[in-house]
Design a protein around this motif. Structure first.
Motif, PDB file in Angstrom:
ATOM      1  N   ASN A  69      -6.086  -1.333  -2.015  1.00 42.03           N
ATOM      2  CA  ASN A  69      -6.633  -0.658  -3.191  1.00 42.03           C
ATOM      3  C   ASN A  69      -7.219   0.695  -2.779  1.00 42.03           C
ATOM      4  N   ASN A  87      -1.068  -2.564   2.987  1.00 39.35           N
ATOM      5  CA  ASN A  87      -1.041  -3.941   2.515  1.00 39.35           C
ATOM      6  C   ASN A  87      -1.122  -4.880   3.709  1.00 39.35           C
ATOM      7  N   TRP A 119      -5.020  -2.201  -9.652  1.00 38.19           N
ATOM      8  CA  TRP A 119      -5.255  -2.564  -8.255  1.00 38.19           C
ATOM      9  C   TRP A 119      -6.106  -3.813  -8.094  1.00 38.19           C
ATOM     10  N   TYR A 122      -4.866  -7.324  -6.798  1.00 42.77           N
ATOM     11  CA  TYR A 122      -4.748  -7.680  -5.382  1.00 42.77           C
ATOM     12  C   TYR A 122      -5.965  -8.464  -4.888  1.00 42.77           C
TER      13      TYR A 122
END
Length: 200
Positions: A69, A87, A119, A122
């Protein structure tokens, strides 16, 4: 911008970033019993940087973290945390150099119609059974962990604490639940995975 002080550390956080909560504090407190000065530590998915910032301020350790993010990565940097925006492990070279790798994963079972926009998804979306990110982590973690290194994983009864323990064991770890806390809607645990005996 909100701020929180914890264990001699002031951490700030902003909207669109997962706010430090019970799971964050449980992982942080659990890590205190297993950190030694001089360790190389990696935190996956640092969010605000809370865990890394507190550990950095209380121990002489080298800590790097990852975060997908962009708002969270910027927030963590403002809390003096070294962040690689990527990631999970994707932006790291597979070098086995870390003594300890920490992860507070998204663990909520999430169907397509339960996904959160943007975001923040996630931070919450663990896939249909809540274990997608955990399996991804375990598939890759040994590429970055020293042969005698350890992992520390925050897990929830929503995704199955005993099930995740068995999955970790299938990757060759001896697994020890080192902390457990029950809340009115779930139980949280920190699982410590090692190829050596944990501290008594």
């Amino acid at each position: 911008m909100a701020k929180i002080e914890y264990k001699y550390t002031r951490v700030q956080f902003v909207d669109n970033v997962y706010e430090p909560a019970e799971d964050t504090f449980l992982l942080t407190d659990s890590a205190f019993n297993y950190i030694k000065d001089g360790m190389n530590i990696l935190e996956i998915g640092t969010g605000t940087g809370f865990v890394s910032a507190v550990l950095k301020n209380n121990f002489e350790v080298n800590i790097v973290s990852t975060e997908i993010n962009p708002d969270a990565a910027q927030c963590a940097r403002s809390n003096d945390v070294e962040v690689i925006r990527t990631n999970m492990f994707d932006g790291l070279k597979p070098i086995q150099c870390f003594d300890l790798i920490l992860f507070n994963p998204p663990y909520l079972p999430t169907s397509d119609d339960e996904k959160v926009p943007g975001w923040m998804n996630y931070a919450y979306d663990g896939g249909v059974d809540g274990c997608d990110a955990i399996r991804n982590f375990l598939d890759n973690v040994c590429n970055y962990l020293k042969p005698d290194g350890s992992i520390m994983l925050l897990v929830s009864s929503f995704s199955g604490i005993d099930y995740i323990k068995k999955v970790m064991e299938s990757y060759g770890f001896e697994v020890y639940p080192i902390s457990r806390e029950r809340y009115f809607f779930e139980e949280l645990a920190v699982l410590y995975g090692t190829r050596e005996l944990p501290l008594s």
